[in-house]
Design a protein around this motif. Structure first.
Motif, PDB file in Angstrom:
ATOM      1  N   VAL A  36      25.291 -19.711 -11.875  1.00 19.74           N
ATOM      2  CA  VAL A  36      24.243 -18.736 -11.550  1.00 19.74           C
ATOM      3  C   VAL A  36      24.725 -17.969 -10.325  1.00 19.74           C
ATOM      4  O   VAL A  36      24.724 -18.498  -9.216  1.00 19.74           O
ATOM      5  CB  VAL A  36      22.891 -19.426 -11.280  1.00 19.74           C
ATOM      6  N   ALA A  37      25.152 -16.728 -10.542  1.00 19.05           N
ATOM      7  CA  ALA A  37      25.792 -15.963  -9.475  1.00 19.05           C
ATOM      8  C   ALA A  37      24.846 -14.922  -8.893  1.00 19.05           C
ATOM      9  O   ALA A  37      24.254 -14.129  -9.620  1.00 19.05           O
ATOM     10  CB  ALA A  37      27.049 -15.277 -10.002  1.00 19.05           C
ATOM     11  N   GLY A  38      24.697 -14.948  -7.574  1.00 16.24           N
ATOM     12  CA  GLY A  38      23.977 -13.914  -6.862  1.00 16.24           C
ATOM     13  C   GLY A  38      22.484 -13.886  -7.052  1.00 16.24           C
ATOM     14  O   GLY A  38      21.823 -12.926  -6.668  1.00 16.24           O
ATOM     15  N   ALA A  39      21.890 -14.922  -7.641  1.00 17.76           N
ATOM     16  CA  ALA A  39      20.442 -14.958  -7.860  1.00 17.76           C
ATOM     17  C   ALA A  39      19.790 -15.937  -6.898  1.00 17.76           C
ATOM     18  O   ALA A  39      20.461 -16.741  -6.244  1.00 17.76           O
ATOM     19  CB  ALA A  39      20.136 -15.350  -9.300  1.00 17.76           C
ATOM     20  N   GLY A  40      18.470 -15.891  -6.846  1.00 17.80           N
ATOM     21  CA  GLY A  40      17.738 -16.778  -5.962  1.00 17.80           C
ATOM     22  C   GLY A  40      17.576 -18.176  -6.537  1.00 17.80           C
ATOM     23  O   GLY A  40      18.107 -18.505  -7.599  1.00 17.80           O
ATOM     24  N   ASP A  41      16.796 -18.968  -5.822  1.00 18.65           N
ATOM     25  CA  ASP A  41      16.603 -20.368  -6.190  1.00 18.65           C
ATOM     26  C   ASP A  41      15.871 -20.514  -7.517  1.00 18.65           C
ATOM     27  O   ASP A  41      16.097 -21.470  -8.246  1.00 18.65           O
ATOM     28  CB  ASP A  41      15.822 -21.087  -5.083  1.00 18.65           C
ATOM     29  N   GLU A  42      15.009 -19.559  -7.846  1.00 19.72           N
ATOM     30  CA  GLU A  42      14.219 -19.675  -9.079  1.00 19.72           C
ATOM     31  C   GLU A  42      15.101 -19.742 -10.318  1.00 19.72           C
ATOM     32  O   GLU A  42      14.887 -20.573 -11.200  1.00 19.72           O
ATOM     33  CB  GLU A  42      13.260 -18.485  -9.198  1.00 19.72           C
ATOM     34  N   ALA A  43      16.101 -18.876 -10.398  1.00 15.86           N
ATOM     35  CA  ALA A  43      16.994 -18.873 -11.555  1.00 15.86           C
ATOM     36  C   ALA A  43      17.798 -20.167 -11.635  1.00 15.86           C
ATOM     37  O   ALA A  43      18.003 -20.726 -12.723  1.00 15.86           O
ATOM     38  CB  ALA A  43      17.930 -17.671 -11.488  1.00 15.86           C
ATOM     39  N   ALA A  44      18.259 -20.668 -10.493  1.00 21.48           N
ATOM     40  CA  ALA A  44      19.029 -21.913 -10.475  1.00 21.48           C
ATOM     41  C   ALA A  44      18.174 -23.093 -10.924  1.00 21.48           C
ATOM     42  O   ALA A  44      18.623 -23.955 -11.684  1.00 21.48           O
ATOM     43  CB  ALA A  44      19.582 -22.163  -9.075  1.00 21.48           C
ATOM     44  N   GLN A  45      16.927 -23.133 -10.464  1.00 25.01           N
ATOM     45  CA  GLN A  45      16.021 -24.218 -10.863  1.00 25.01           C
ATOM     46  C   GLN A  45      15.737 -24.160 -12.359  1.00 25.01           C
ATOM     47  O   GLN A  45      15.682 -25.189 -13.034  1.00 25.01           O
ATOM     48  CB  GLN A  45      14.706 -24.116 -10.075  1.00 25.01           C
ATOM     49  N   ALA A  46      15.566 -22.947 -12.896  1.00 29.33           N
ATOM     50  CA  ALA A  46      15.314 -22.797 -14.326  1.00 29.33           C
ATOM     51  C   ALA A  46      16.517 -23.264 -15.140  1.00 29.33           C
ATOM     52  O   ALA A  46      16.370 -23.915 -16.182  1.00 29.33           O
ATOM     53  CB  ALA A  46      14.987 -21.342 -14.649  1.00 29.33           C
ATOM     54  N   ALA A  47      17.726 -22.951 -14.662  1.00 33.36           N
ATOM     55  CA  ALA A  47      18.936 -23.400 -15.354  1.00 33.36           C
ATOM     56  C   ALA A  47      19.064 -24.918 -15.301  1.00 33.36           C
ATOM     57  O   ALA A  47      19.476 -25.557 -16.281  1.00 33.36           O
ATOM     58  CB  ALA A  47      20.164 -22.743 -14.722  1.00 33.36           C
ATOM     59  N   ALA A  48      18.700 -25.517 -14.174  1.00 31.64           N
ATOM     60  CA  ALA A  48      18.805 -26.971 -14.014  1.00 31.64           C
ATOM     61  C   ALA A  48      17.852 -27.715 -14.943  1.00 31.64           C
ATOM     62  O   ALA A  48      18.105 -28.868 -15.305  1.00 31.64           O
ATOM     63  CB  ALA A  48      18.527 -27.359 -12.562  1.00 31.64           C
ATOM     64  N   ARG A  49      16.766 -27.069 -15.337  1.00 29.13           N
ATOM     65  CA  ARG A  49      15.789 -27.721 -16.221  1.00 29.13           C
ATOM     66  C   ARG A  49      16.189 -27.686 -17.688  1.00 29.13           C
ATOM     67  O   ARG A  49      15.582 -28.366 -18.519  1.00 29.13           O
ATOM     68  CB  ARG A  49      14.417 -27.058 -16.057  1.00 29.13           C
ATOM     69  N   LEU A  50      17.196 -26.908 -18.043  1.00 30.89           N
ATOM     70  CA  LEU A  50      17.617 -26.830 -19.436  1.00 30.89           C
ATOM     71  C   LEU A  50      18.287 -28.136 -19.867  1.00 30.89           C
ATOM     72  O   LEU A  50      19.088 -28.715 -19.134  1.00 30.89           O
ATOM     73  CB  LEU A  50      18.581 -25.658 -19.633  1.00 30.89           C
ATOM     74  N   ALA A  51      17.944 -28.587 -21.049  1.00 27.28           N
ATOM     75  CA  ALA A  51      18.463 -29.865 -21.559  1.00 27.28           C
ATOM     76  C   ALA A  51      19.973 -29.794 -21.762  1.00 27.28           C
ATOM     77  O   ALA A  51      20.506 -28.796 -22.256  1.00 27.28           O
ATOM     78  CB  ALA A  51      17.764 -30.219 -22.868  1.00 27.28           C
ATOM     79  N   GLY A  52      20.654 -30.846 -21.380  1.00 24.46           N
ATOM     80  CA  GLY A  52      22.091 -30.951 -21.621  1.00 24.46           C
ATOM     81  C   GLY A  52      22.975 -30.373 -20.541  1.00 24.46           C
ATOM     82  O   GLY A  52      24.201 -30.407 -20.654  1.00 24.46           O
ATOM     83  N   VAL A  53      22.377 -29.824 -19.481  1.00 19.93           N
ATOM     84  CA  VAL A  53      23.172 -29.257 -18.387  1.00 19.93           C
ATOM     85  C   VAL A  53      23.435 -30.339 -17.354  1.00 19.93           C
ATOM     86  O   VAL A  53      22.509 -31.001 -16.881  1.00 19.93           O
ATOM     87  CB  VAL A  53      22.442 -28.064 -17.730  1.00 19.93           C
ATOM     88  N   GLU A  54      24.695 -30.533 -16.989  1.00 19.96           N
ATOM     89  CA  GLU A  54      25.045 -31.553 -16.007  1.00 19.96           C
ATOM     90  C   GLU A  54      24.973 -31.020 -14.586  1.00 19.96           C
ATOM     91  O   GLU A  54      24.538 -31.709 -13.668  1.00 19.96           O
ATOM     92  CB  GLU A  54      26.460 -32.077 -16.275  1.00 19.96           C
ATOM     93  N   LYS A  55      25.393 -29.753 -14.388  1.00 18.11           N
ATOM     94  CA  LYS A  55      25.450 -29.206 -13.031  1.00 18.11           C
ATOM     95  C   LYS A  55      25.215 -27.699 -13.075  1.00 18.11           C
ATOM     96  O   LYS A  55      25.621 -27.029 -14.025  1.00 18.11           O
ATOM     97  CB  LYS A  55      26.821 -29.499 -12.401  1.00 18.11           C
ATOM     98  N   VAL A  56      24.551 -27.197 -12.047  1.00 19.94           N
ATOM     99  CA  VAL A  56      24.368 -25.756 -11.879  1.00 19.94           C
ATOM    100  C   VAL A  56      25.114 -25.337 -10.624  1.00 19.94           C
ATOM    101  O   VAL A  56      24.879 -25.886  -9.541  1.00 19.94           O
ATOM    102  CB  VAL A  56      22.873 -25.387 -11.762  1.00 19.94           C
ATOM    103  N   LEU A  57      26.022 -24.390 -10.767  1.00 17.51           N
ATOM    104  CA  LEU A  57      26.785 -23.867  -9.640  1.00 17.51           C
ATOM    105  C   LEU A  57      26.155 -22.553  -9.191  1.00 17.51           C
ATOM    106  O   LEU A  57      25.840 -21.689 -10.016  1.00 17.51           O
ATOM    107  CB  LEU A  57      28.241 -23.618 -10.047  1.00 17.51           C
ATOM    108  N   THR A  58      25.957 -22.393  -7.904  1.00 14.15           N
ATOM    109  CA  THR A  58      25.357 -21.175  -7.376  1.00 14.15           C
ATOM    110  C   THR A  58      26.265 -20.547  -6.335  1.00 14.15           C
ATOM    111  O   THR A  58      27.043 -21.236  -5.674  1.00 14.15           O
ATOM    112  CB  THR A  58      23.987 -21.456  -6.728  1.00 14.15           C
ATOM    113  N   ILE A  59      26.139 -19.237  -6.215  1.00 13.80           N
ATOM    114  CA  ILE A  59      26.848 -18.525  -5.166  1.00 13.80           C
ATOM    115  C   ILE A  59      26.028 -17.288  -4.803  1.00 13.80           C
ATOM    116  O   ILE A  59      25.515 -16.599  -5.682  1.00 13.80           O
ATOM    117  CB  ILE A  59      28.286 -18.141  -5.581  1.00 13.80           C
ATOM    118  N   ALA A  60      25.856 -17.047  -3.522  1.00 16.94           N
ATOM    119  CA  ALA A  60      25.052 -15.918  -3.056  1.00 16.94           C
ATOM    120  C   ALA A  60      25.949 -14.719  -2.779  1.00 16.94           C
ATOM    121  O   ALA A  60      27.173 -14.816  -2.779  1.00 16.94           O
ATOM    122  CB  ALA A  60      24.280 -16.313  -1.803  1.00 16.94           C
TER     123      ALA A  60
END
Length: 314
Positions: A36-60
């Motif tokens: 999840v590139a350049g987005a806020g915490d909301e998008a990262a949290q939504a990605a983390a809730r998706l089934a089967g995802v082990e890790k969410v990488l973020t960068i501002a």
């Protein structure tokens, strides 16, 4: 086989194209990490809730938030040694970034897959969707874009860890963001809408879209689309275009009004669950793919449809 999925983010929100591409990515290889590139915490949290995802990488950073292809591609390439496959939805962002990633990695990209046969073998439409090609990717790293209209969205239920990328490559300076003009609408986004009503060349002008199609779209809660002919004629904006050179959609209901059904348009909407065609030409090709067809003048049929929908609403 670890897979990196580039998230599709609009205005800080995770687009459902990400969940659909995740379905394909999980089949290609797991575990799956989402960038999840350049987005806020909301998008990262939504990605983390998706089934089967082990890790969410973020960068501002603004460069990542504006989706600059050069900056994003350099970032993905810096992360690539940890992954066997790099995947993105076949959106304007994915089509812009991943070919550059493939070139920098010196591998062949497999574009717009519609089915995962095996971890290295995929199906993809060619010739405007009239043929399906089976492709085997022999490169050590797979770079793949996903035609999201053919995959169901992965549901929630996951609890992935969220981790900031520790270091990013220096800005190459090849491009920079200047400005953007966002078209704001209360309607659903075209590629994620459950109902779409589209107009063609027969609409004759932009005012007729507003007069005849917009009231029906309002009552159905539908997105509005257009054929390439209507867009080229200036009747509708570019981001409404459905077709091979526009957006590929697969809503539950697609209503084609005054659209002949050229191959270019059919390539963008023929996966719709139910297709309704309104055209005064009974020999129009659109009727060959339509589930329901009405041979009628759209200028008479649409007001009648709008009136009947109004009765249901009351």
């Amino acid at each position: 086989m670890t897979t990196l999925l580039l998230a599709e983010v609009h205005n800080g929100h995770l687009n459902d194209a990400t969940a659909k591409a995740l379905t394909a990515a999980s089949t290609i290889g797991s575990p799956v990490h989402i960038l999840v590139a350049g987005a806020g915490d909301e998008a990262a949290q939504a990605a983390a809730r998706l089934a089967g995802v082990e890790k969410v990488l973020t960068i501002a950073g603004d460069a990542f938030g504006h989706g600059m292809a050069e900056t994003l591609a350099d970032l993905i390439v810096s992360l690539a040694p940890n992954y066997d496959a790099i995947v993105a939805p076949a959106t304007s962002t994915g089509k812009n970034v991943l070919p550059r990633v493939a070139a920098l990695l010196d591998v062949a990209q497999v574009s717009e897959i519609s089915k995962v046969v095996a971890s290295d073998t995929f199906e993809r439409p060619i010739y405007a969707g009239n043929a399906i090609q089976t492709v085997q990717a022999t490169d050590a790293k797979k770079v793949i874009t996903v035609r999201t209209s053919t995959f169901a969205a992965t549901g929630e239920g996951g609890s992935a860890t969220i981790e900031a990328v520790s270091s990013a490559p220096a800005d190459s300076g090849l491009s920079s963001f200047k400005s953007e003009a966002l078209a704001r609408s209360d309607r659903p986004e075209l590629t994620s809408a459950k109902v779409i009503i589209s107009g063609g060349r027969a609409m004759q002008n932009a005012e007729n879209f507003k007069t005849y199609i917009e009231p029906v779209a309002d009552k159905l809660g539908a997105a509005m689309g257009a054929s390439r002919a209507a867009v080229d004629a200036g009747y509708a904006p570019n981001d409404w275009q459905v077709g091979q050179t526009g957006k590929v959609v697969a809503p539950e209901l697609y209503i084609a009004v005054g659209i002949s059904g050229a191959i270019q348009h059919l390539a963008g909407m023929k996966d719709s669950k139910v297709i309704v065609a309104i055209n005064k030409d009974e020999d129009a090709p659109i009727f060959q793919v339509a589930d329901y067809g009405l041979v009628a003048d759209l200028y008479a049929a649409l007001p009648e449809l709008n009136e009947e929908l109004g009765k249901i609403g009351r």
